[in-house]
Design a protein around this motif. Structure first.
Motif, PDB file in Angstrom:
ATOM      1  N   VAL A 141       5.875  -5.902  -3.674  1.00 11.72           N
ATOM      2  CA  VAL A 141       5.276  -4.636  -4.189  1.00 11.72           C
ATOM      3  C   VAL A 141       6.286  -4.358  -5.314  1.00 11.72           C
ATOM      4  CG1 VAL A 141       4.754  -2.453  -4.194  1.00 11.72           C
ATOM      5  CG2 VAL A 141       3.756  -3.917  -2.298  1.00 11.72           C
ATOM      6  N   VAL A 142       5.773  -4.389  -6.693  1.00 14.86           N
ATOM      7  CA  VAL A 142       6.887  -3.774  -7.597  1.00 14.86           C
ATOM      8  C   VAL A 142       6.577  -2.469  -7.855  1.00 14.86           C
ATOM      9  CG1 VAL A 142       7.180  -4.318 -10.042  1.00 14.86           C
ATOM     10  CG2 VAL A 142       6.716  -6.326  -8.592  1.00 14.86           C
ATOM     11  N   ALA A 143       7.825  -1.768  -7.711  1.00 17.01           N
ATOM     12  CA  ALA A 143       7.902  -0.321  -8.130  1.00 17.01           C
ATOM     13  C   ALA A 143       8.479  -0.414  -9.629  1.00 17.01           C
ATOM     14  CB  ALA A 143       8.734   0.237  -7.262  1.00 17.01           C
ATOM     15  N   VAL A 144       7.851   0.404 -10.412  1.00 13.95           N
ATOM     16  CA  VAL A 144       8.144   0.317 -11.960  1.00 13.95           C
ATOM     17  C   VAL A 144       8.744   1.831 -11.936  1.00 13.95           C
ATOM     18  CG1 VAL A 144       7.566   0.455 -14.251  1.00 13.95           C
ATOM     19  CG2 VAL A 144       6.490  -1.092 -12.744  1.00 13.95           C
ATOM     20  N   ASN A 145       9.994   1.920 -11.806  1.00 11.90           N
ATOM     21  CA  ASN A 145      10.745   3.364 -12.188  1.00 11.90           C
ATOM     22  C   ASN A 145      10.676   3.700 -13.473  1.00 11.90           C
ATOM     23  OD1 ASN A 145      11.615   3.107  -9.505  1.00 11.90           O
ATOM     24  ND2 ASN A 145      13.543   2.931  -9.632  1.00 11.90           N
ATOM     25  N   ARG A 146       9.909   4.961 -13.664  1.00 11.94           N
ATOM     26  CA  ARG A 146       9.812   5.360 -14.942  1.00 11.94           C
ATOM     27  C   ARG A 146      10.964   6.173 -15.435  1.00 11.94           C
ATOM     28  NH1 ARG A 146       5.174   6.877 -18.075  1.00 11.94           N
ATOM     29  NH2 ARG A 146       3.746   6.648 -16.198  1.00 11.94           N
ATOM     30  N   ALA A 161       2.611 -10.364  -8.001  1.00 13.62           N
ATOM     31  CA  ALA A 161       2.738  -9.426  -7.334  1.00 13.62           C
ATOM     32  C   ALA A 161       1.532  -8.777  -6.363  1.00 13.62           C
ATOM     33  CB  ALA A 161       3.414  -8.073  -7.932  1.00 13.62           C
ATOM     34  N   PHE A 162       1.919  -8.519  -4.956  1.00 16.32           N
ATOM     35  CA  PHE A 162       0.755  -7.886  -4.296  1.00 16.32           C
ATOM     36  C   PHE A 162       0.158  -6.539  -4.861  1.00 16.32           C
ATOM     37  CE2 PHE A 162      -0.862  -4.879  -1.237  1.00 16.32           C
ATOM     38  CZ  PHE A 162      -1.777  -5.360  -0.501  1.00 16.32           C
ATOM     39  N   GLY A 163       0.977  -5.955  -5.405  1.00 20.50           N
ATOM     40  CA  GLY A 163       0.472  -4.620  -6.138  1.00 20.50           C
ATOM     41  C   GLY A 163       1.669  -4.080  -6.748  1.00 20.50           C
ATOM     42  N   THR A 164       1.591  -3.028  -7.544  1.00 25.27           N
ATOM     43  CA  THR A 164       2.505  -2.172  -8.415  1.00 25.27           C
ATOM     44  C   THR A 164       2.081  -0.860  -8.469  1.00 25.27           C
ATOM     45  OG1 THR A 164       3.621  -2.258 -10.552  1.00 25.27           O
ATOM     46  CG2 THR A 164       1.401  -2.895 -10.452  1.00 25.27           C
ATOM     47  N   ALA A 165       3.128  -0.052  -8.593  1.00 20.94           N
ATOM     48  CA  ALA A 165       2.915   1.468  -8.719  1.00 20.94           C
ATOM     49  C   ALA A 165       3.897   1.770  -9.569  1.00 20.94           C
ATOM     50  CB  ALA A 165       2.767   1.977  -7.321  1.00 20.94           C
ATOM     51  N   VAL A 166       3.760   2.832 -10.580  1.00 20.87           N
ATOM     52  CA  VAL A 166       4.853   3.740 -11.011  1.00 20.87           C
ATOM     53  C   VAL A 166       5.513   4.839 -10.035  1.00 20.87           C
ATOM     54  CG1 VAL A 166       5.242   5.232 -12.971  1.00 20.87           C
ATOM     55  CG2 VAL A 166       3.585   3.485 -13.107  1.00 20.87           C
ATOM     56  N   ASN A 167       6.945   4.632 -10.168  1.00 23.82           N
ATOM     57  CA  ASN A 167       7.549   5.527  -9.149  1.00 23.82           C
ATOM     58  C   ASN A 167       8.038   6.495 -10.162  1.00 23.82           C
ATOM     59  OD1 ASN A 167       8.997   6.806  -7.186  1.00 23.82           O
ATOM     60  ND2 ASN A 167      10.863   5.330  -7.288  1.00 23.82           N
ATOM     61  N   THR A 191       0.910   1.755  -1.734  1.00 24.26           N
ATOM     62  CA  THR A 191       0.656   0.298  -2.010  1.00 24.26           C
ATOM     63  C   THR A 191       1.635  -0.564  -1.080  1.00 24.26           C
ATOM     64  OG1 THR A 191       0.472   0.897  -4.406  1.00 24.26           O
ATOM     65  CG2 THR A 191       0.932  -1.184  -3.812  1.00 24.26           C
ATOM     66  N   VAL A 192       2.655  -0.108  -0.713  1.00 27.92           N
ATOM     67  CA  VAL A 192       3.733  -0.636   0.194  1.00 27.92           C
ATOM     68  C   VAL A 192       3.137  -0.641   1.633  1.00 27.92           C
ATOM     69  CG1 VAL A 192       5.824  -0.339   1.434  1.00 27.92           C
ATOM     70  CG2 VAL A 192       5.755  -0.158  -0.995  1.00 27.92           C
ATOM     71  N   ALA A 193       2.115   0.232   1.911  1.00 30.96           N
ATOM     72  CA  ALA A 193       1.582   0.574   3.230  1.00 30.96           C
ATOM     73  C   ALA A 193       0.534  -0.702   3.315  1.00 30.96           C
ATOM     74  CB  ALA A 193       1.202   1.759   3.628  1.00 30.96           C
ATOM     75  N   ALA A 194      -0.118  -0.809   2.380  1.00 30.21           N
ATOM     76  CA  ALA A 194      -1.343  -1.915   2.126  1.00 30.21           C
ATOM     77  C   ALA A 194      -0.789  -3.110   2.266  1.00 30.21           C
ATOM     78  CB  ALA A 194      -2.026  -1.621   1.116  1.00 30.21           C
ATOM     79  N   ALA A 195       0.512  -3.367   1.679  1.00 35.03           N
ATOM     80  CA  ALA A 195       1.153  -4.781   1.873  1.00 35.03           C
ATOM     81  C   ALA A 195       1.581  -4.952   2.972  1.00 35.03           C
ATOM     82  CB  ALA A 195       2.092  -4.845   0.671  1.00 35.03           C
ATOM     83  N   ALA A 196       2.247  -3.875   3.828  1.00 41.63           N
ATOM     84  CA  ALA A 196       2.759  -4.153   5.006  1.00 41.63           C
ATOM     85  C   ALA A 196       1.437  -4.419   6.216  1.00 41.63           C
ATOM     86  CB  ALA A 196       3.388  -2.836   5.534  1.00 41.63           C
ATOM     87  N   GLU A 197       0.528  -4.260   5.991  1.00 39.13           N
ATOM     88  CA  GLU A 197      -0.737  -4.441   6.789  1.00 39.13           C
ATOM     89  C   GLU A 197      -0.952  -6.137   6.867  1.00 39.13           C
ATOM     90  OE1 GLU A 197      -4.052  -1.969   5.657  1.00 39.13           O
ATOM     91  OE2 GLU A 197      -3.007  -0.148   6.630  1.00 39.13           O
ATOM     92  N   ARG A 198      -0.644  -6.529   5.745  1.00 40.20           N
ATOM     93  CA  ARG A 198      -0.722  -8.309   5.739  1.00 40.20           C
ATOM     94  C   ARG A 198       0.450  -8.814   5.763  1.00 40.20           C
ATOM     95  NH1 ARG A 198      -4.395  -8.719   0.230  1.00 40.20           N
ATOM     96  NH2 ARG A 198      -3.984 -11.009   1.090  1.00 40.20           N
TER      97      ARG A 198
END
Length: 225
Positions: free
Chosen positions: A44-49, A70-76, A92-99
């Motif tokens: 998961v990619v966290a884009v630190n704003r 990336a599995f997913g990405t979100a702005v932090n 997003t991290v929780a969703a990735a952890a399930e897999r």
């Protein structure tokens, strides 16, 4: 995996550039995502704003992360907004952890220390080979003889590059990783390989002496031993 617009521009060769510089630097992001993938993990990619980031740059960073696998990405925005600013990232991290799948290591415990270091250098960093200094080669043999060869390795190198050289930005390939020294940290349970000019910080005890040092009103320093 944390990414910032400024870091991607830096790896793109123009810290003051716009989206084009960011896109050039995306090779570094892709290389780091590939490292995570080699371990069998979902990234998961966290884009630190940062305050100066434009919406176009933030969108480009997220797009490039997804395009790179990336599995997913979100702005932090946790620094500015607290927990609410990091909620999307947490989801997003929780969703990735399930897999999540079992972790796949780059080397086996039974392999010699030099082989372990080389597999990390080649498989993770993109190096062509490693070069042990005479001191490091002697230390490797001594550690093996002491039965410490089965310990995992920890690579101490600059954080500014995938290589040992901070000037080799983006995703360098074909370089030689110089290993100047090996140190066994038996309490932690690993062997540290110092690469290039990297320096390490001294470890502090649970009750550091600094906590007992103070300056009195008359300017006298107390607590020194």
């Amino acid at each position: 995996l944390v990414a910032t617009v400024q870091a991607l521009k830096h790896h793109g060769g123009d810290p003051e550039g716009g989206v084009q510089a960011l896109e050039r630097g995306a090779a570094n992001l892709a290389a780091n995502l590939a490292i995570v993938e080699r371990f069998g993990l979902q990234a998961v990619v966290a884009v630190n704003r940062h305050p100066d980031d434009t919406p176009a740059e933030i969108h480009a960073a997220q797009r490039l992360a997804v395009e790179a696998g990336a599995f997913g990405t979100a702005v932090n925005e946790g620094y500015l907004e607290g927990g609410a600013g990091a909620a999307a990232l947490a989801e997003t991290v929780a969703a990735a952890a399930e897999r999540a799948l079992p972790v796949q290591f780059l080397y086996g415990d039974e392999e010699p220390l030099a082989d372990k270091i080389e597999k990390v250098a080649r498989g993770a960093y993109g190096a062509e080979r490693i070069e042990l200094s005479p001191v490091a080669a002697k230390q490797a043999a001594e550690l093996e003889a002491r039965g410490l060869g089965r310990l995992p390795v920890c690579i101490a190198k600059t954080h500014l590059s995938l290589s040992h050289d901070p000037t080799l930005v983006n995703a360098p390939e074909g370089f030689t990783l110089p290993v100047r020294e090996l140190r066994a940290y038996t309490g932690a349970g690993w062997v540290v390989a110092l690469c290039g000019e990297m320096q390490t910080m001294p470890g502090l005890p649970a009750d550091a002496a600094a906590s007992r040092i103070d300056v009195e009103a008359d300017g006298r320093v107390v607590g020194l031993r």
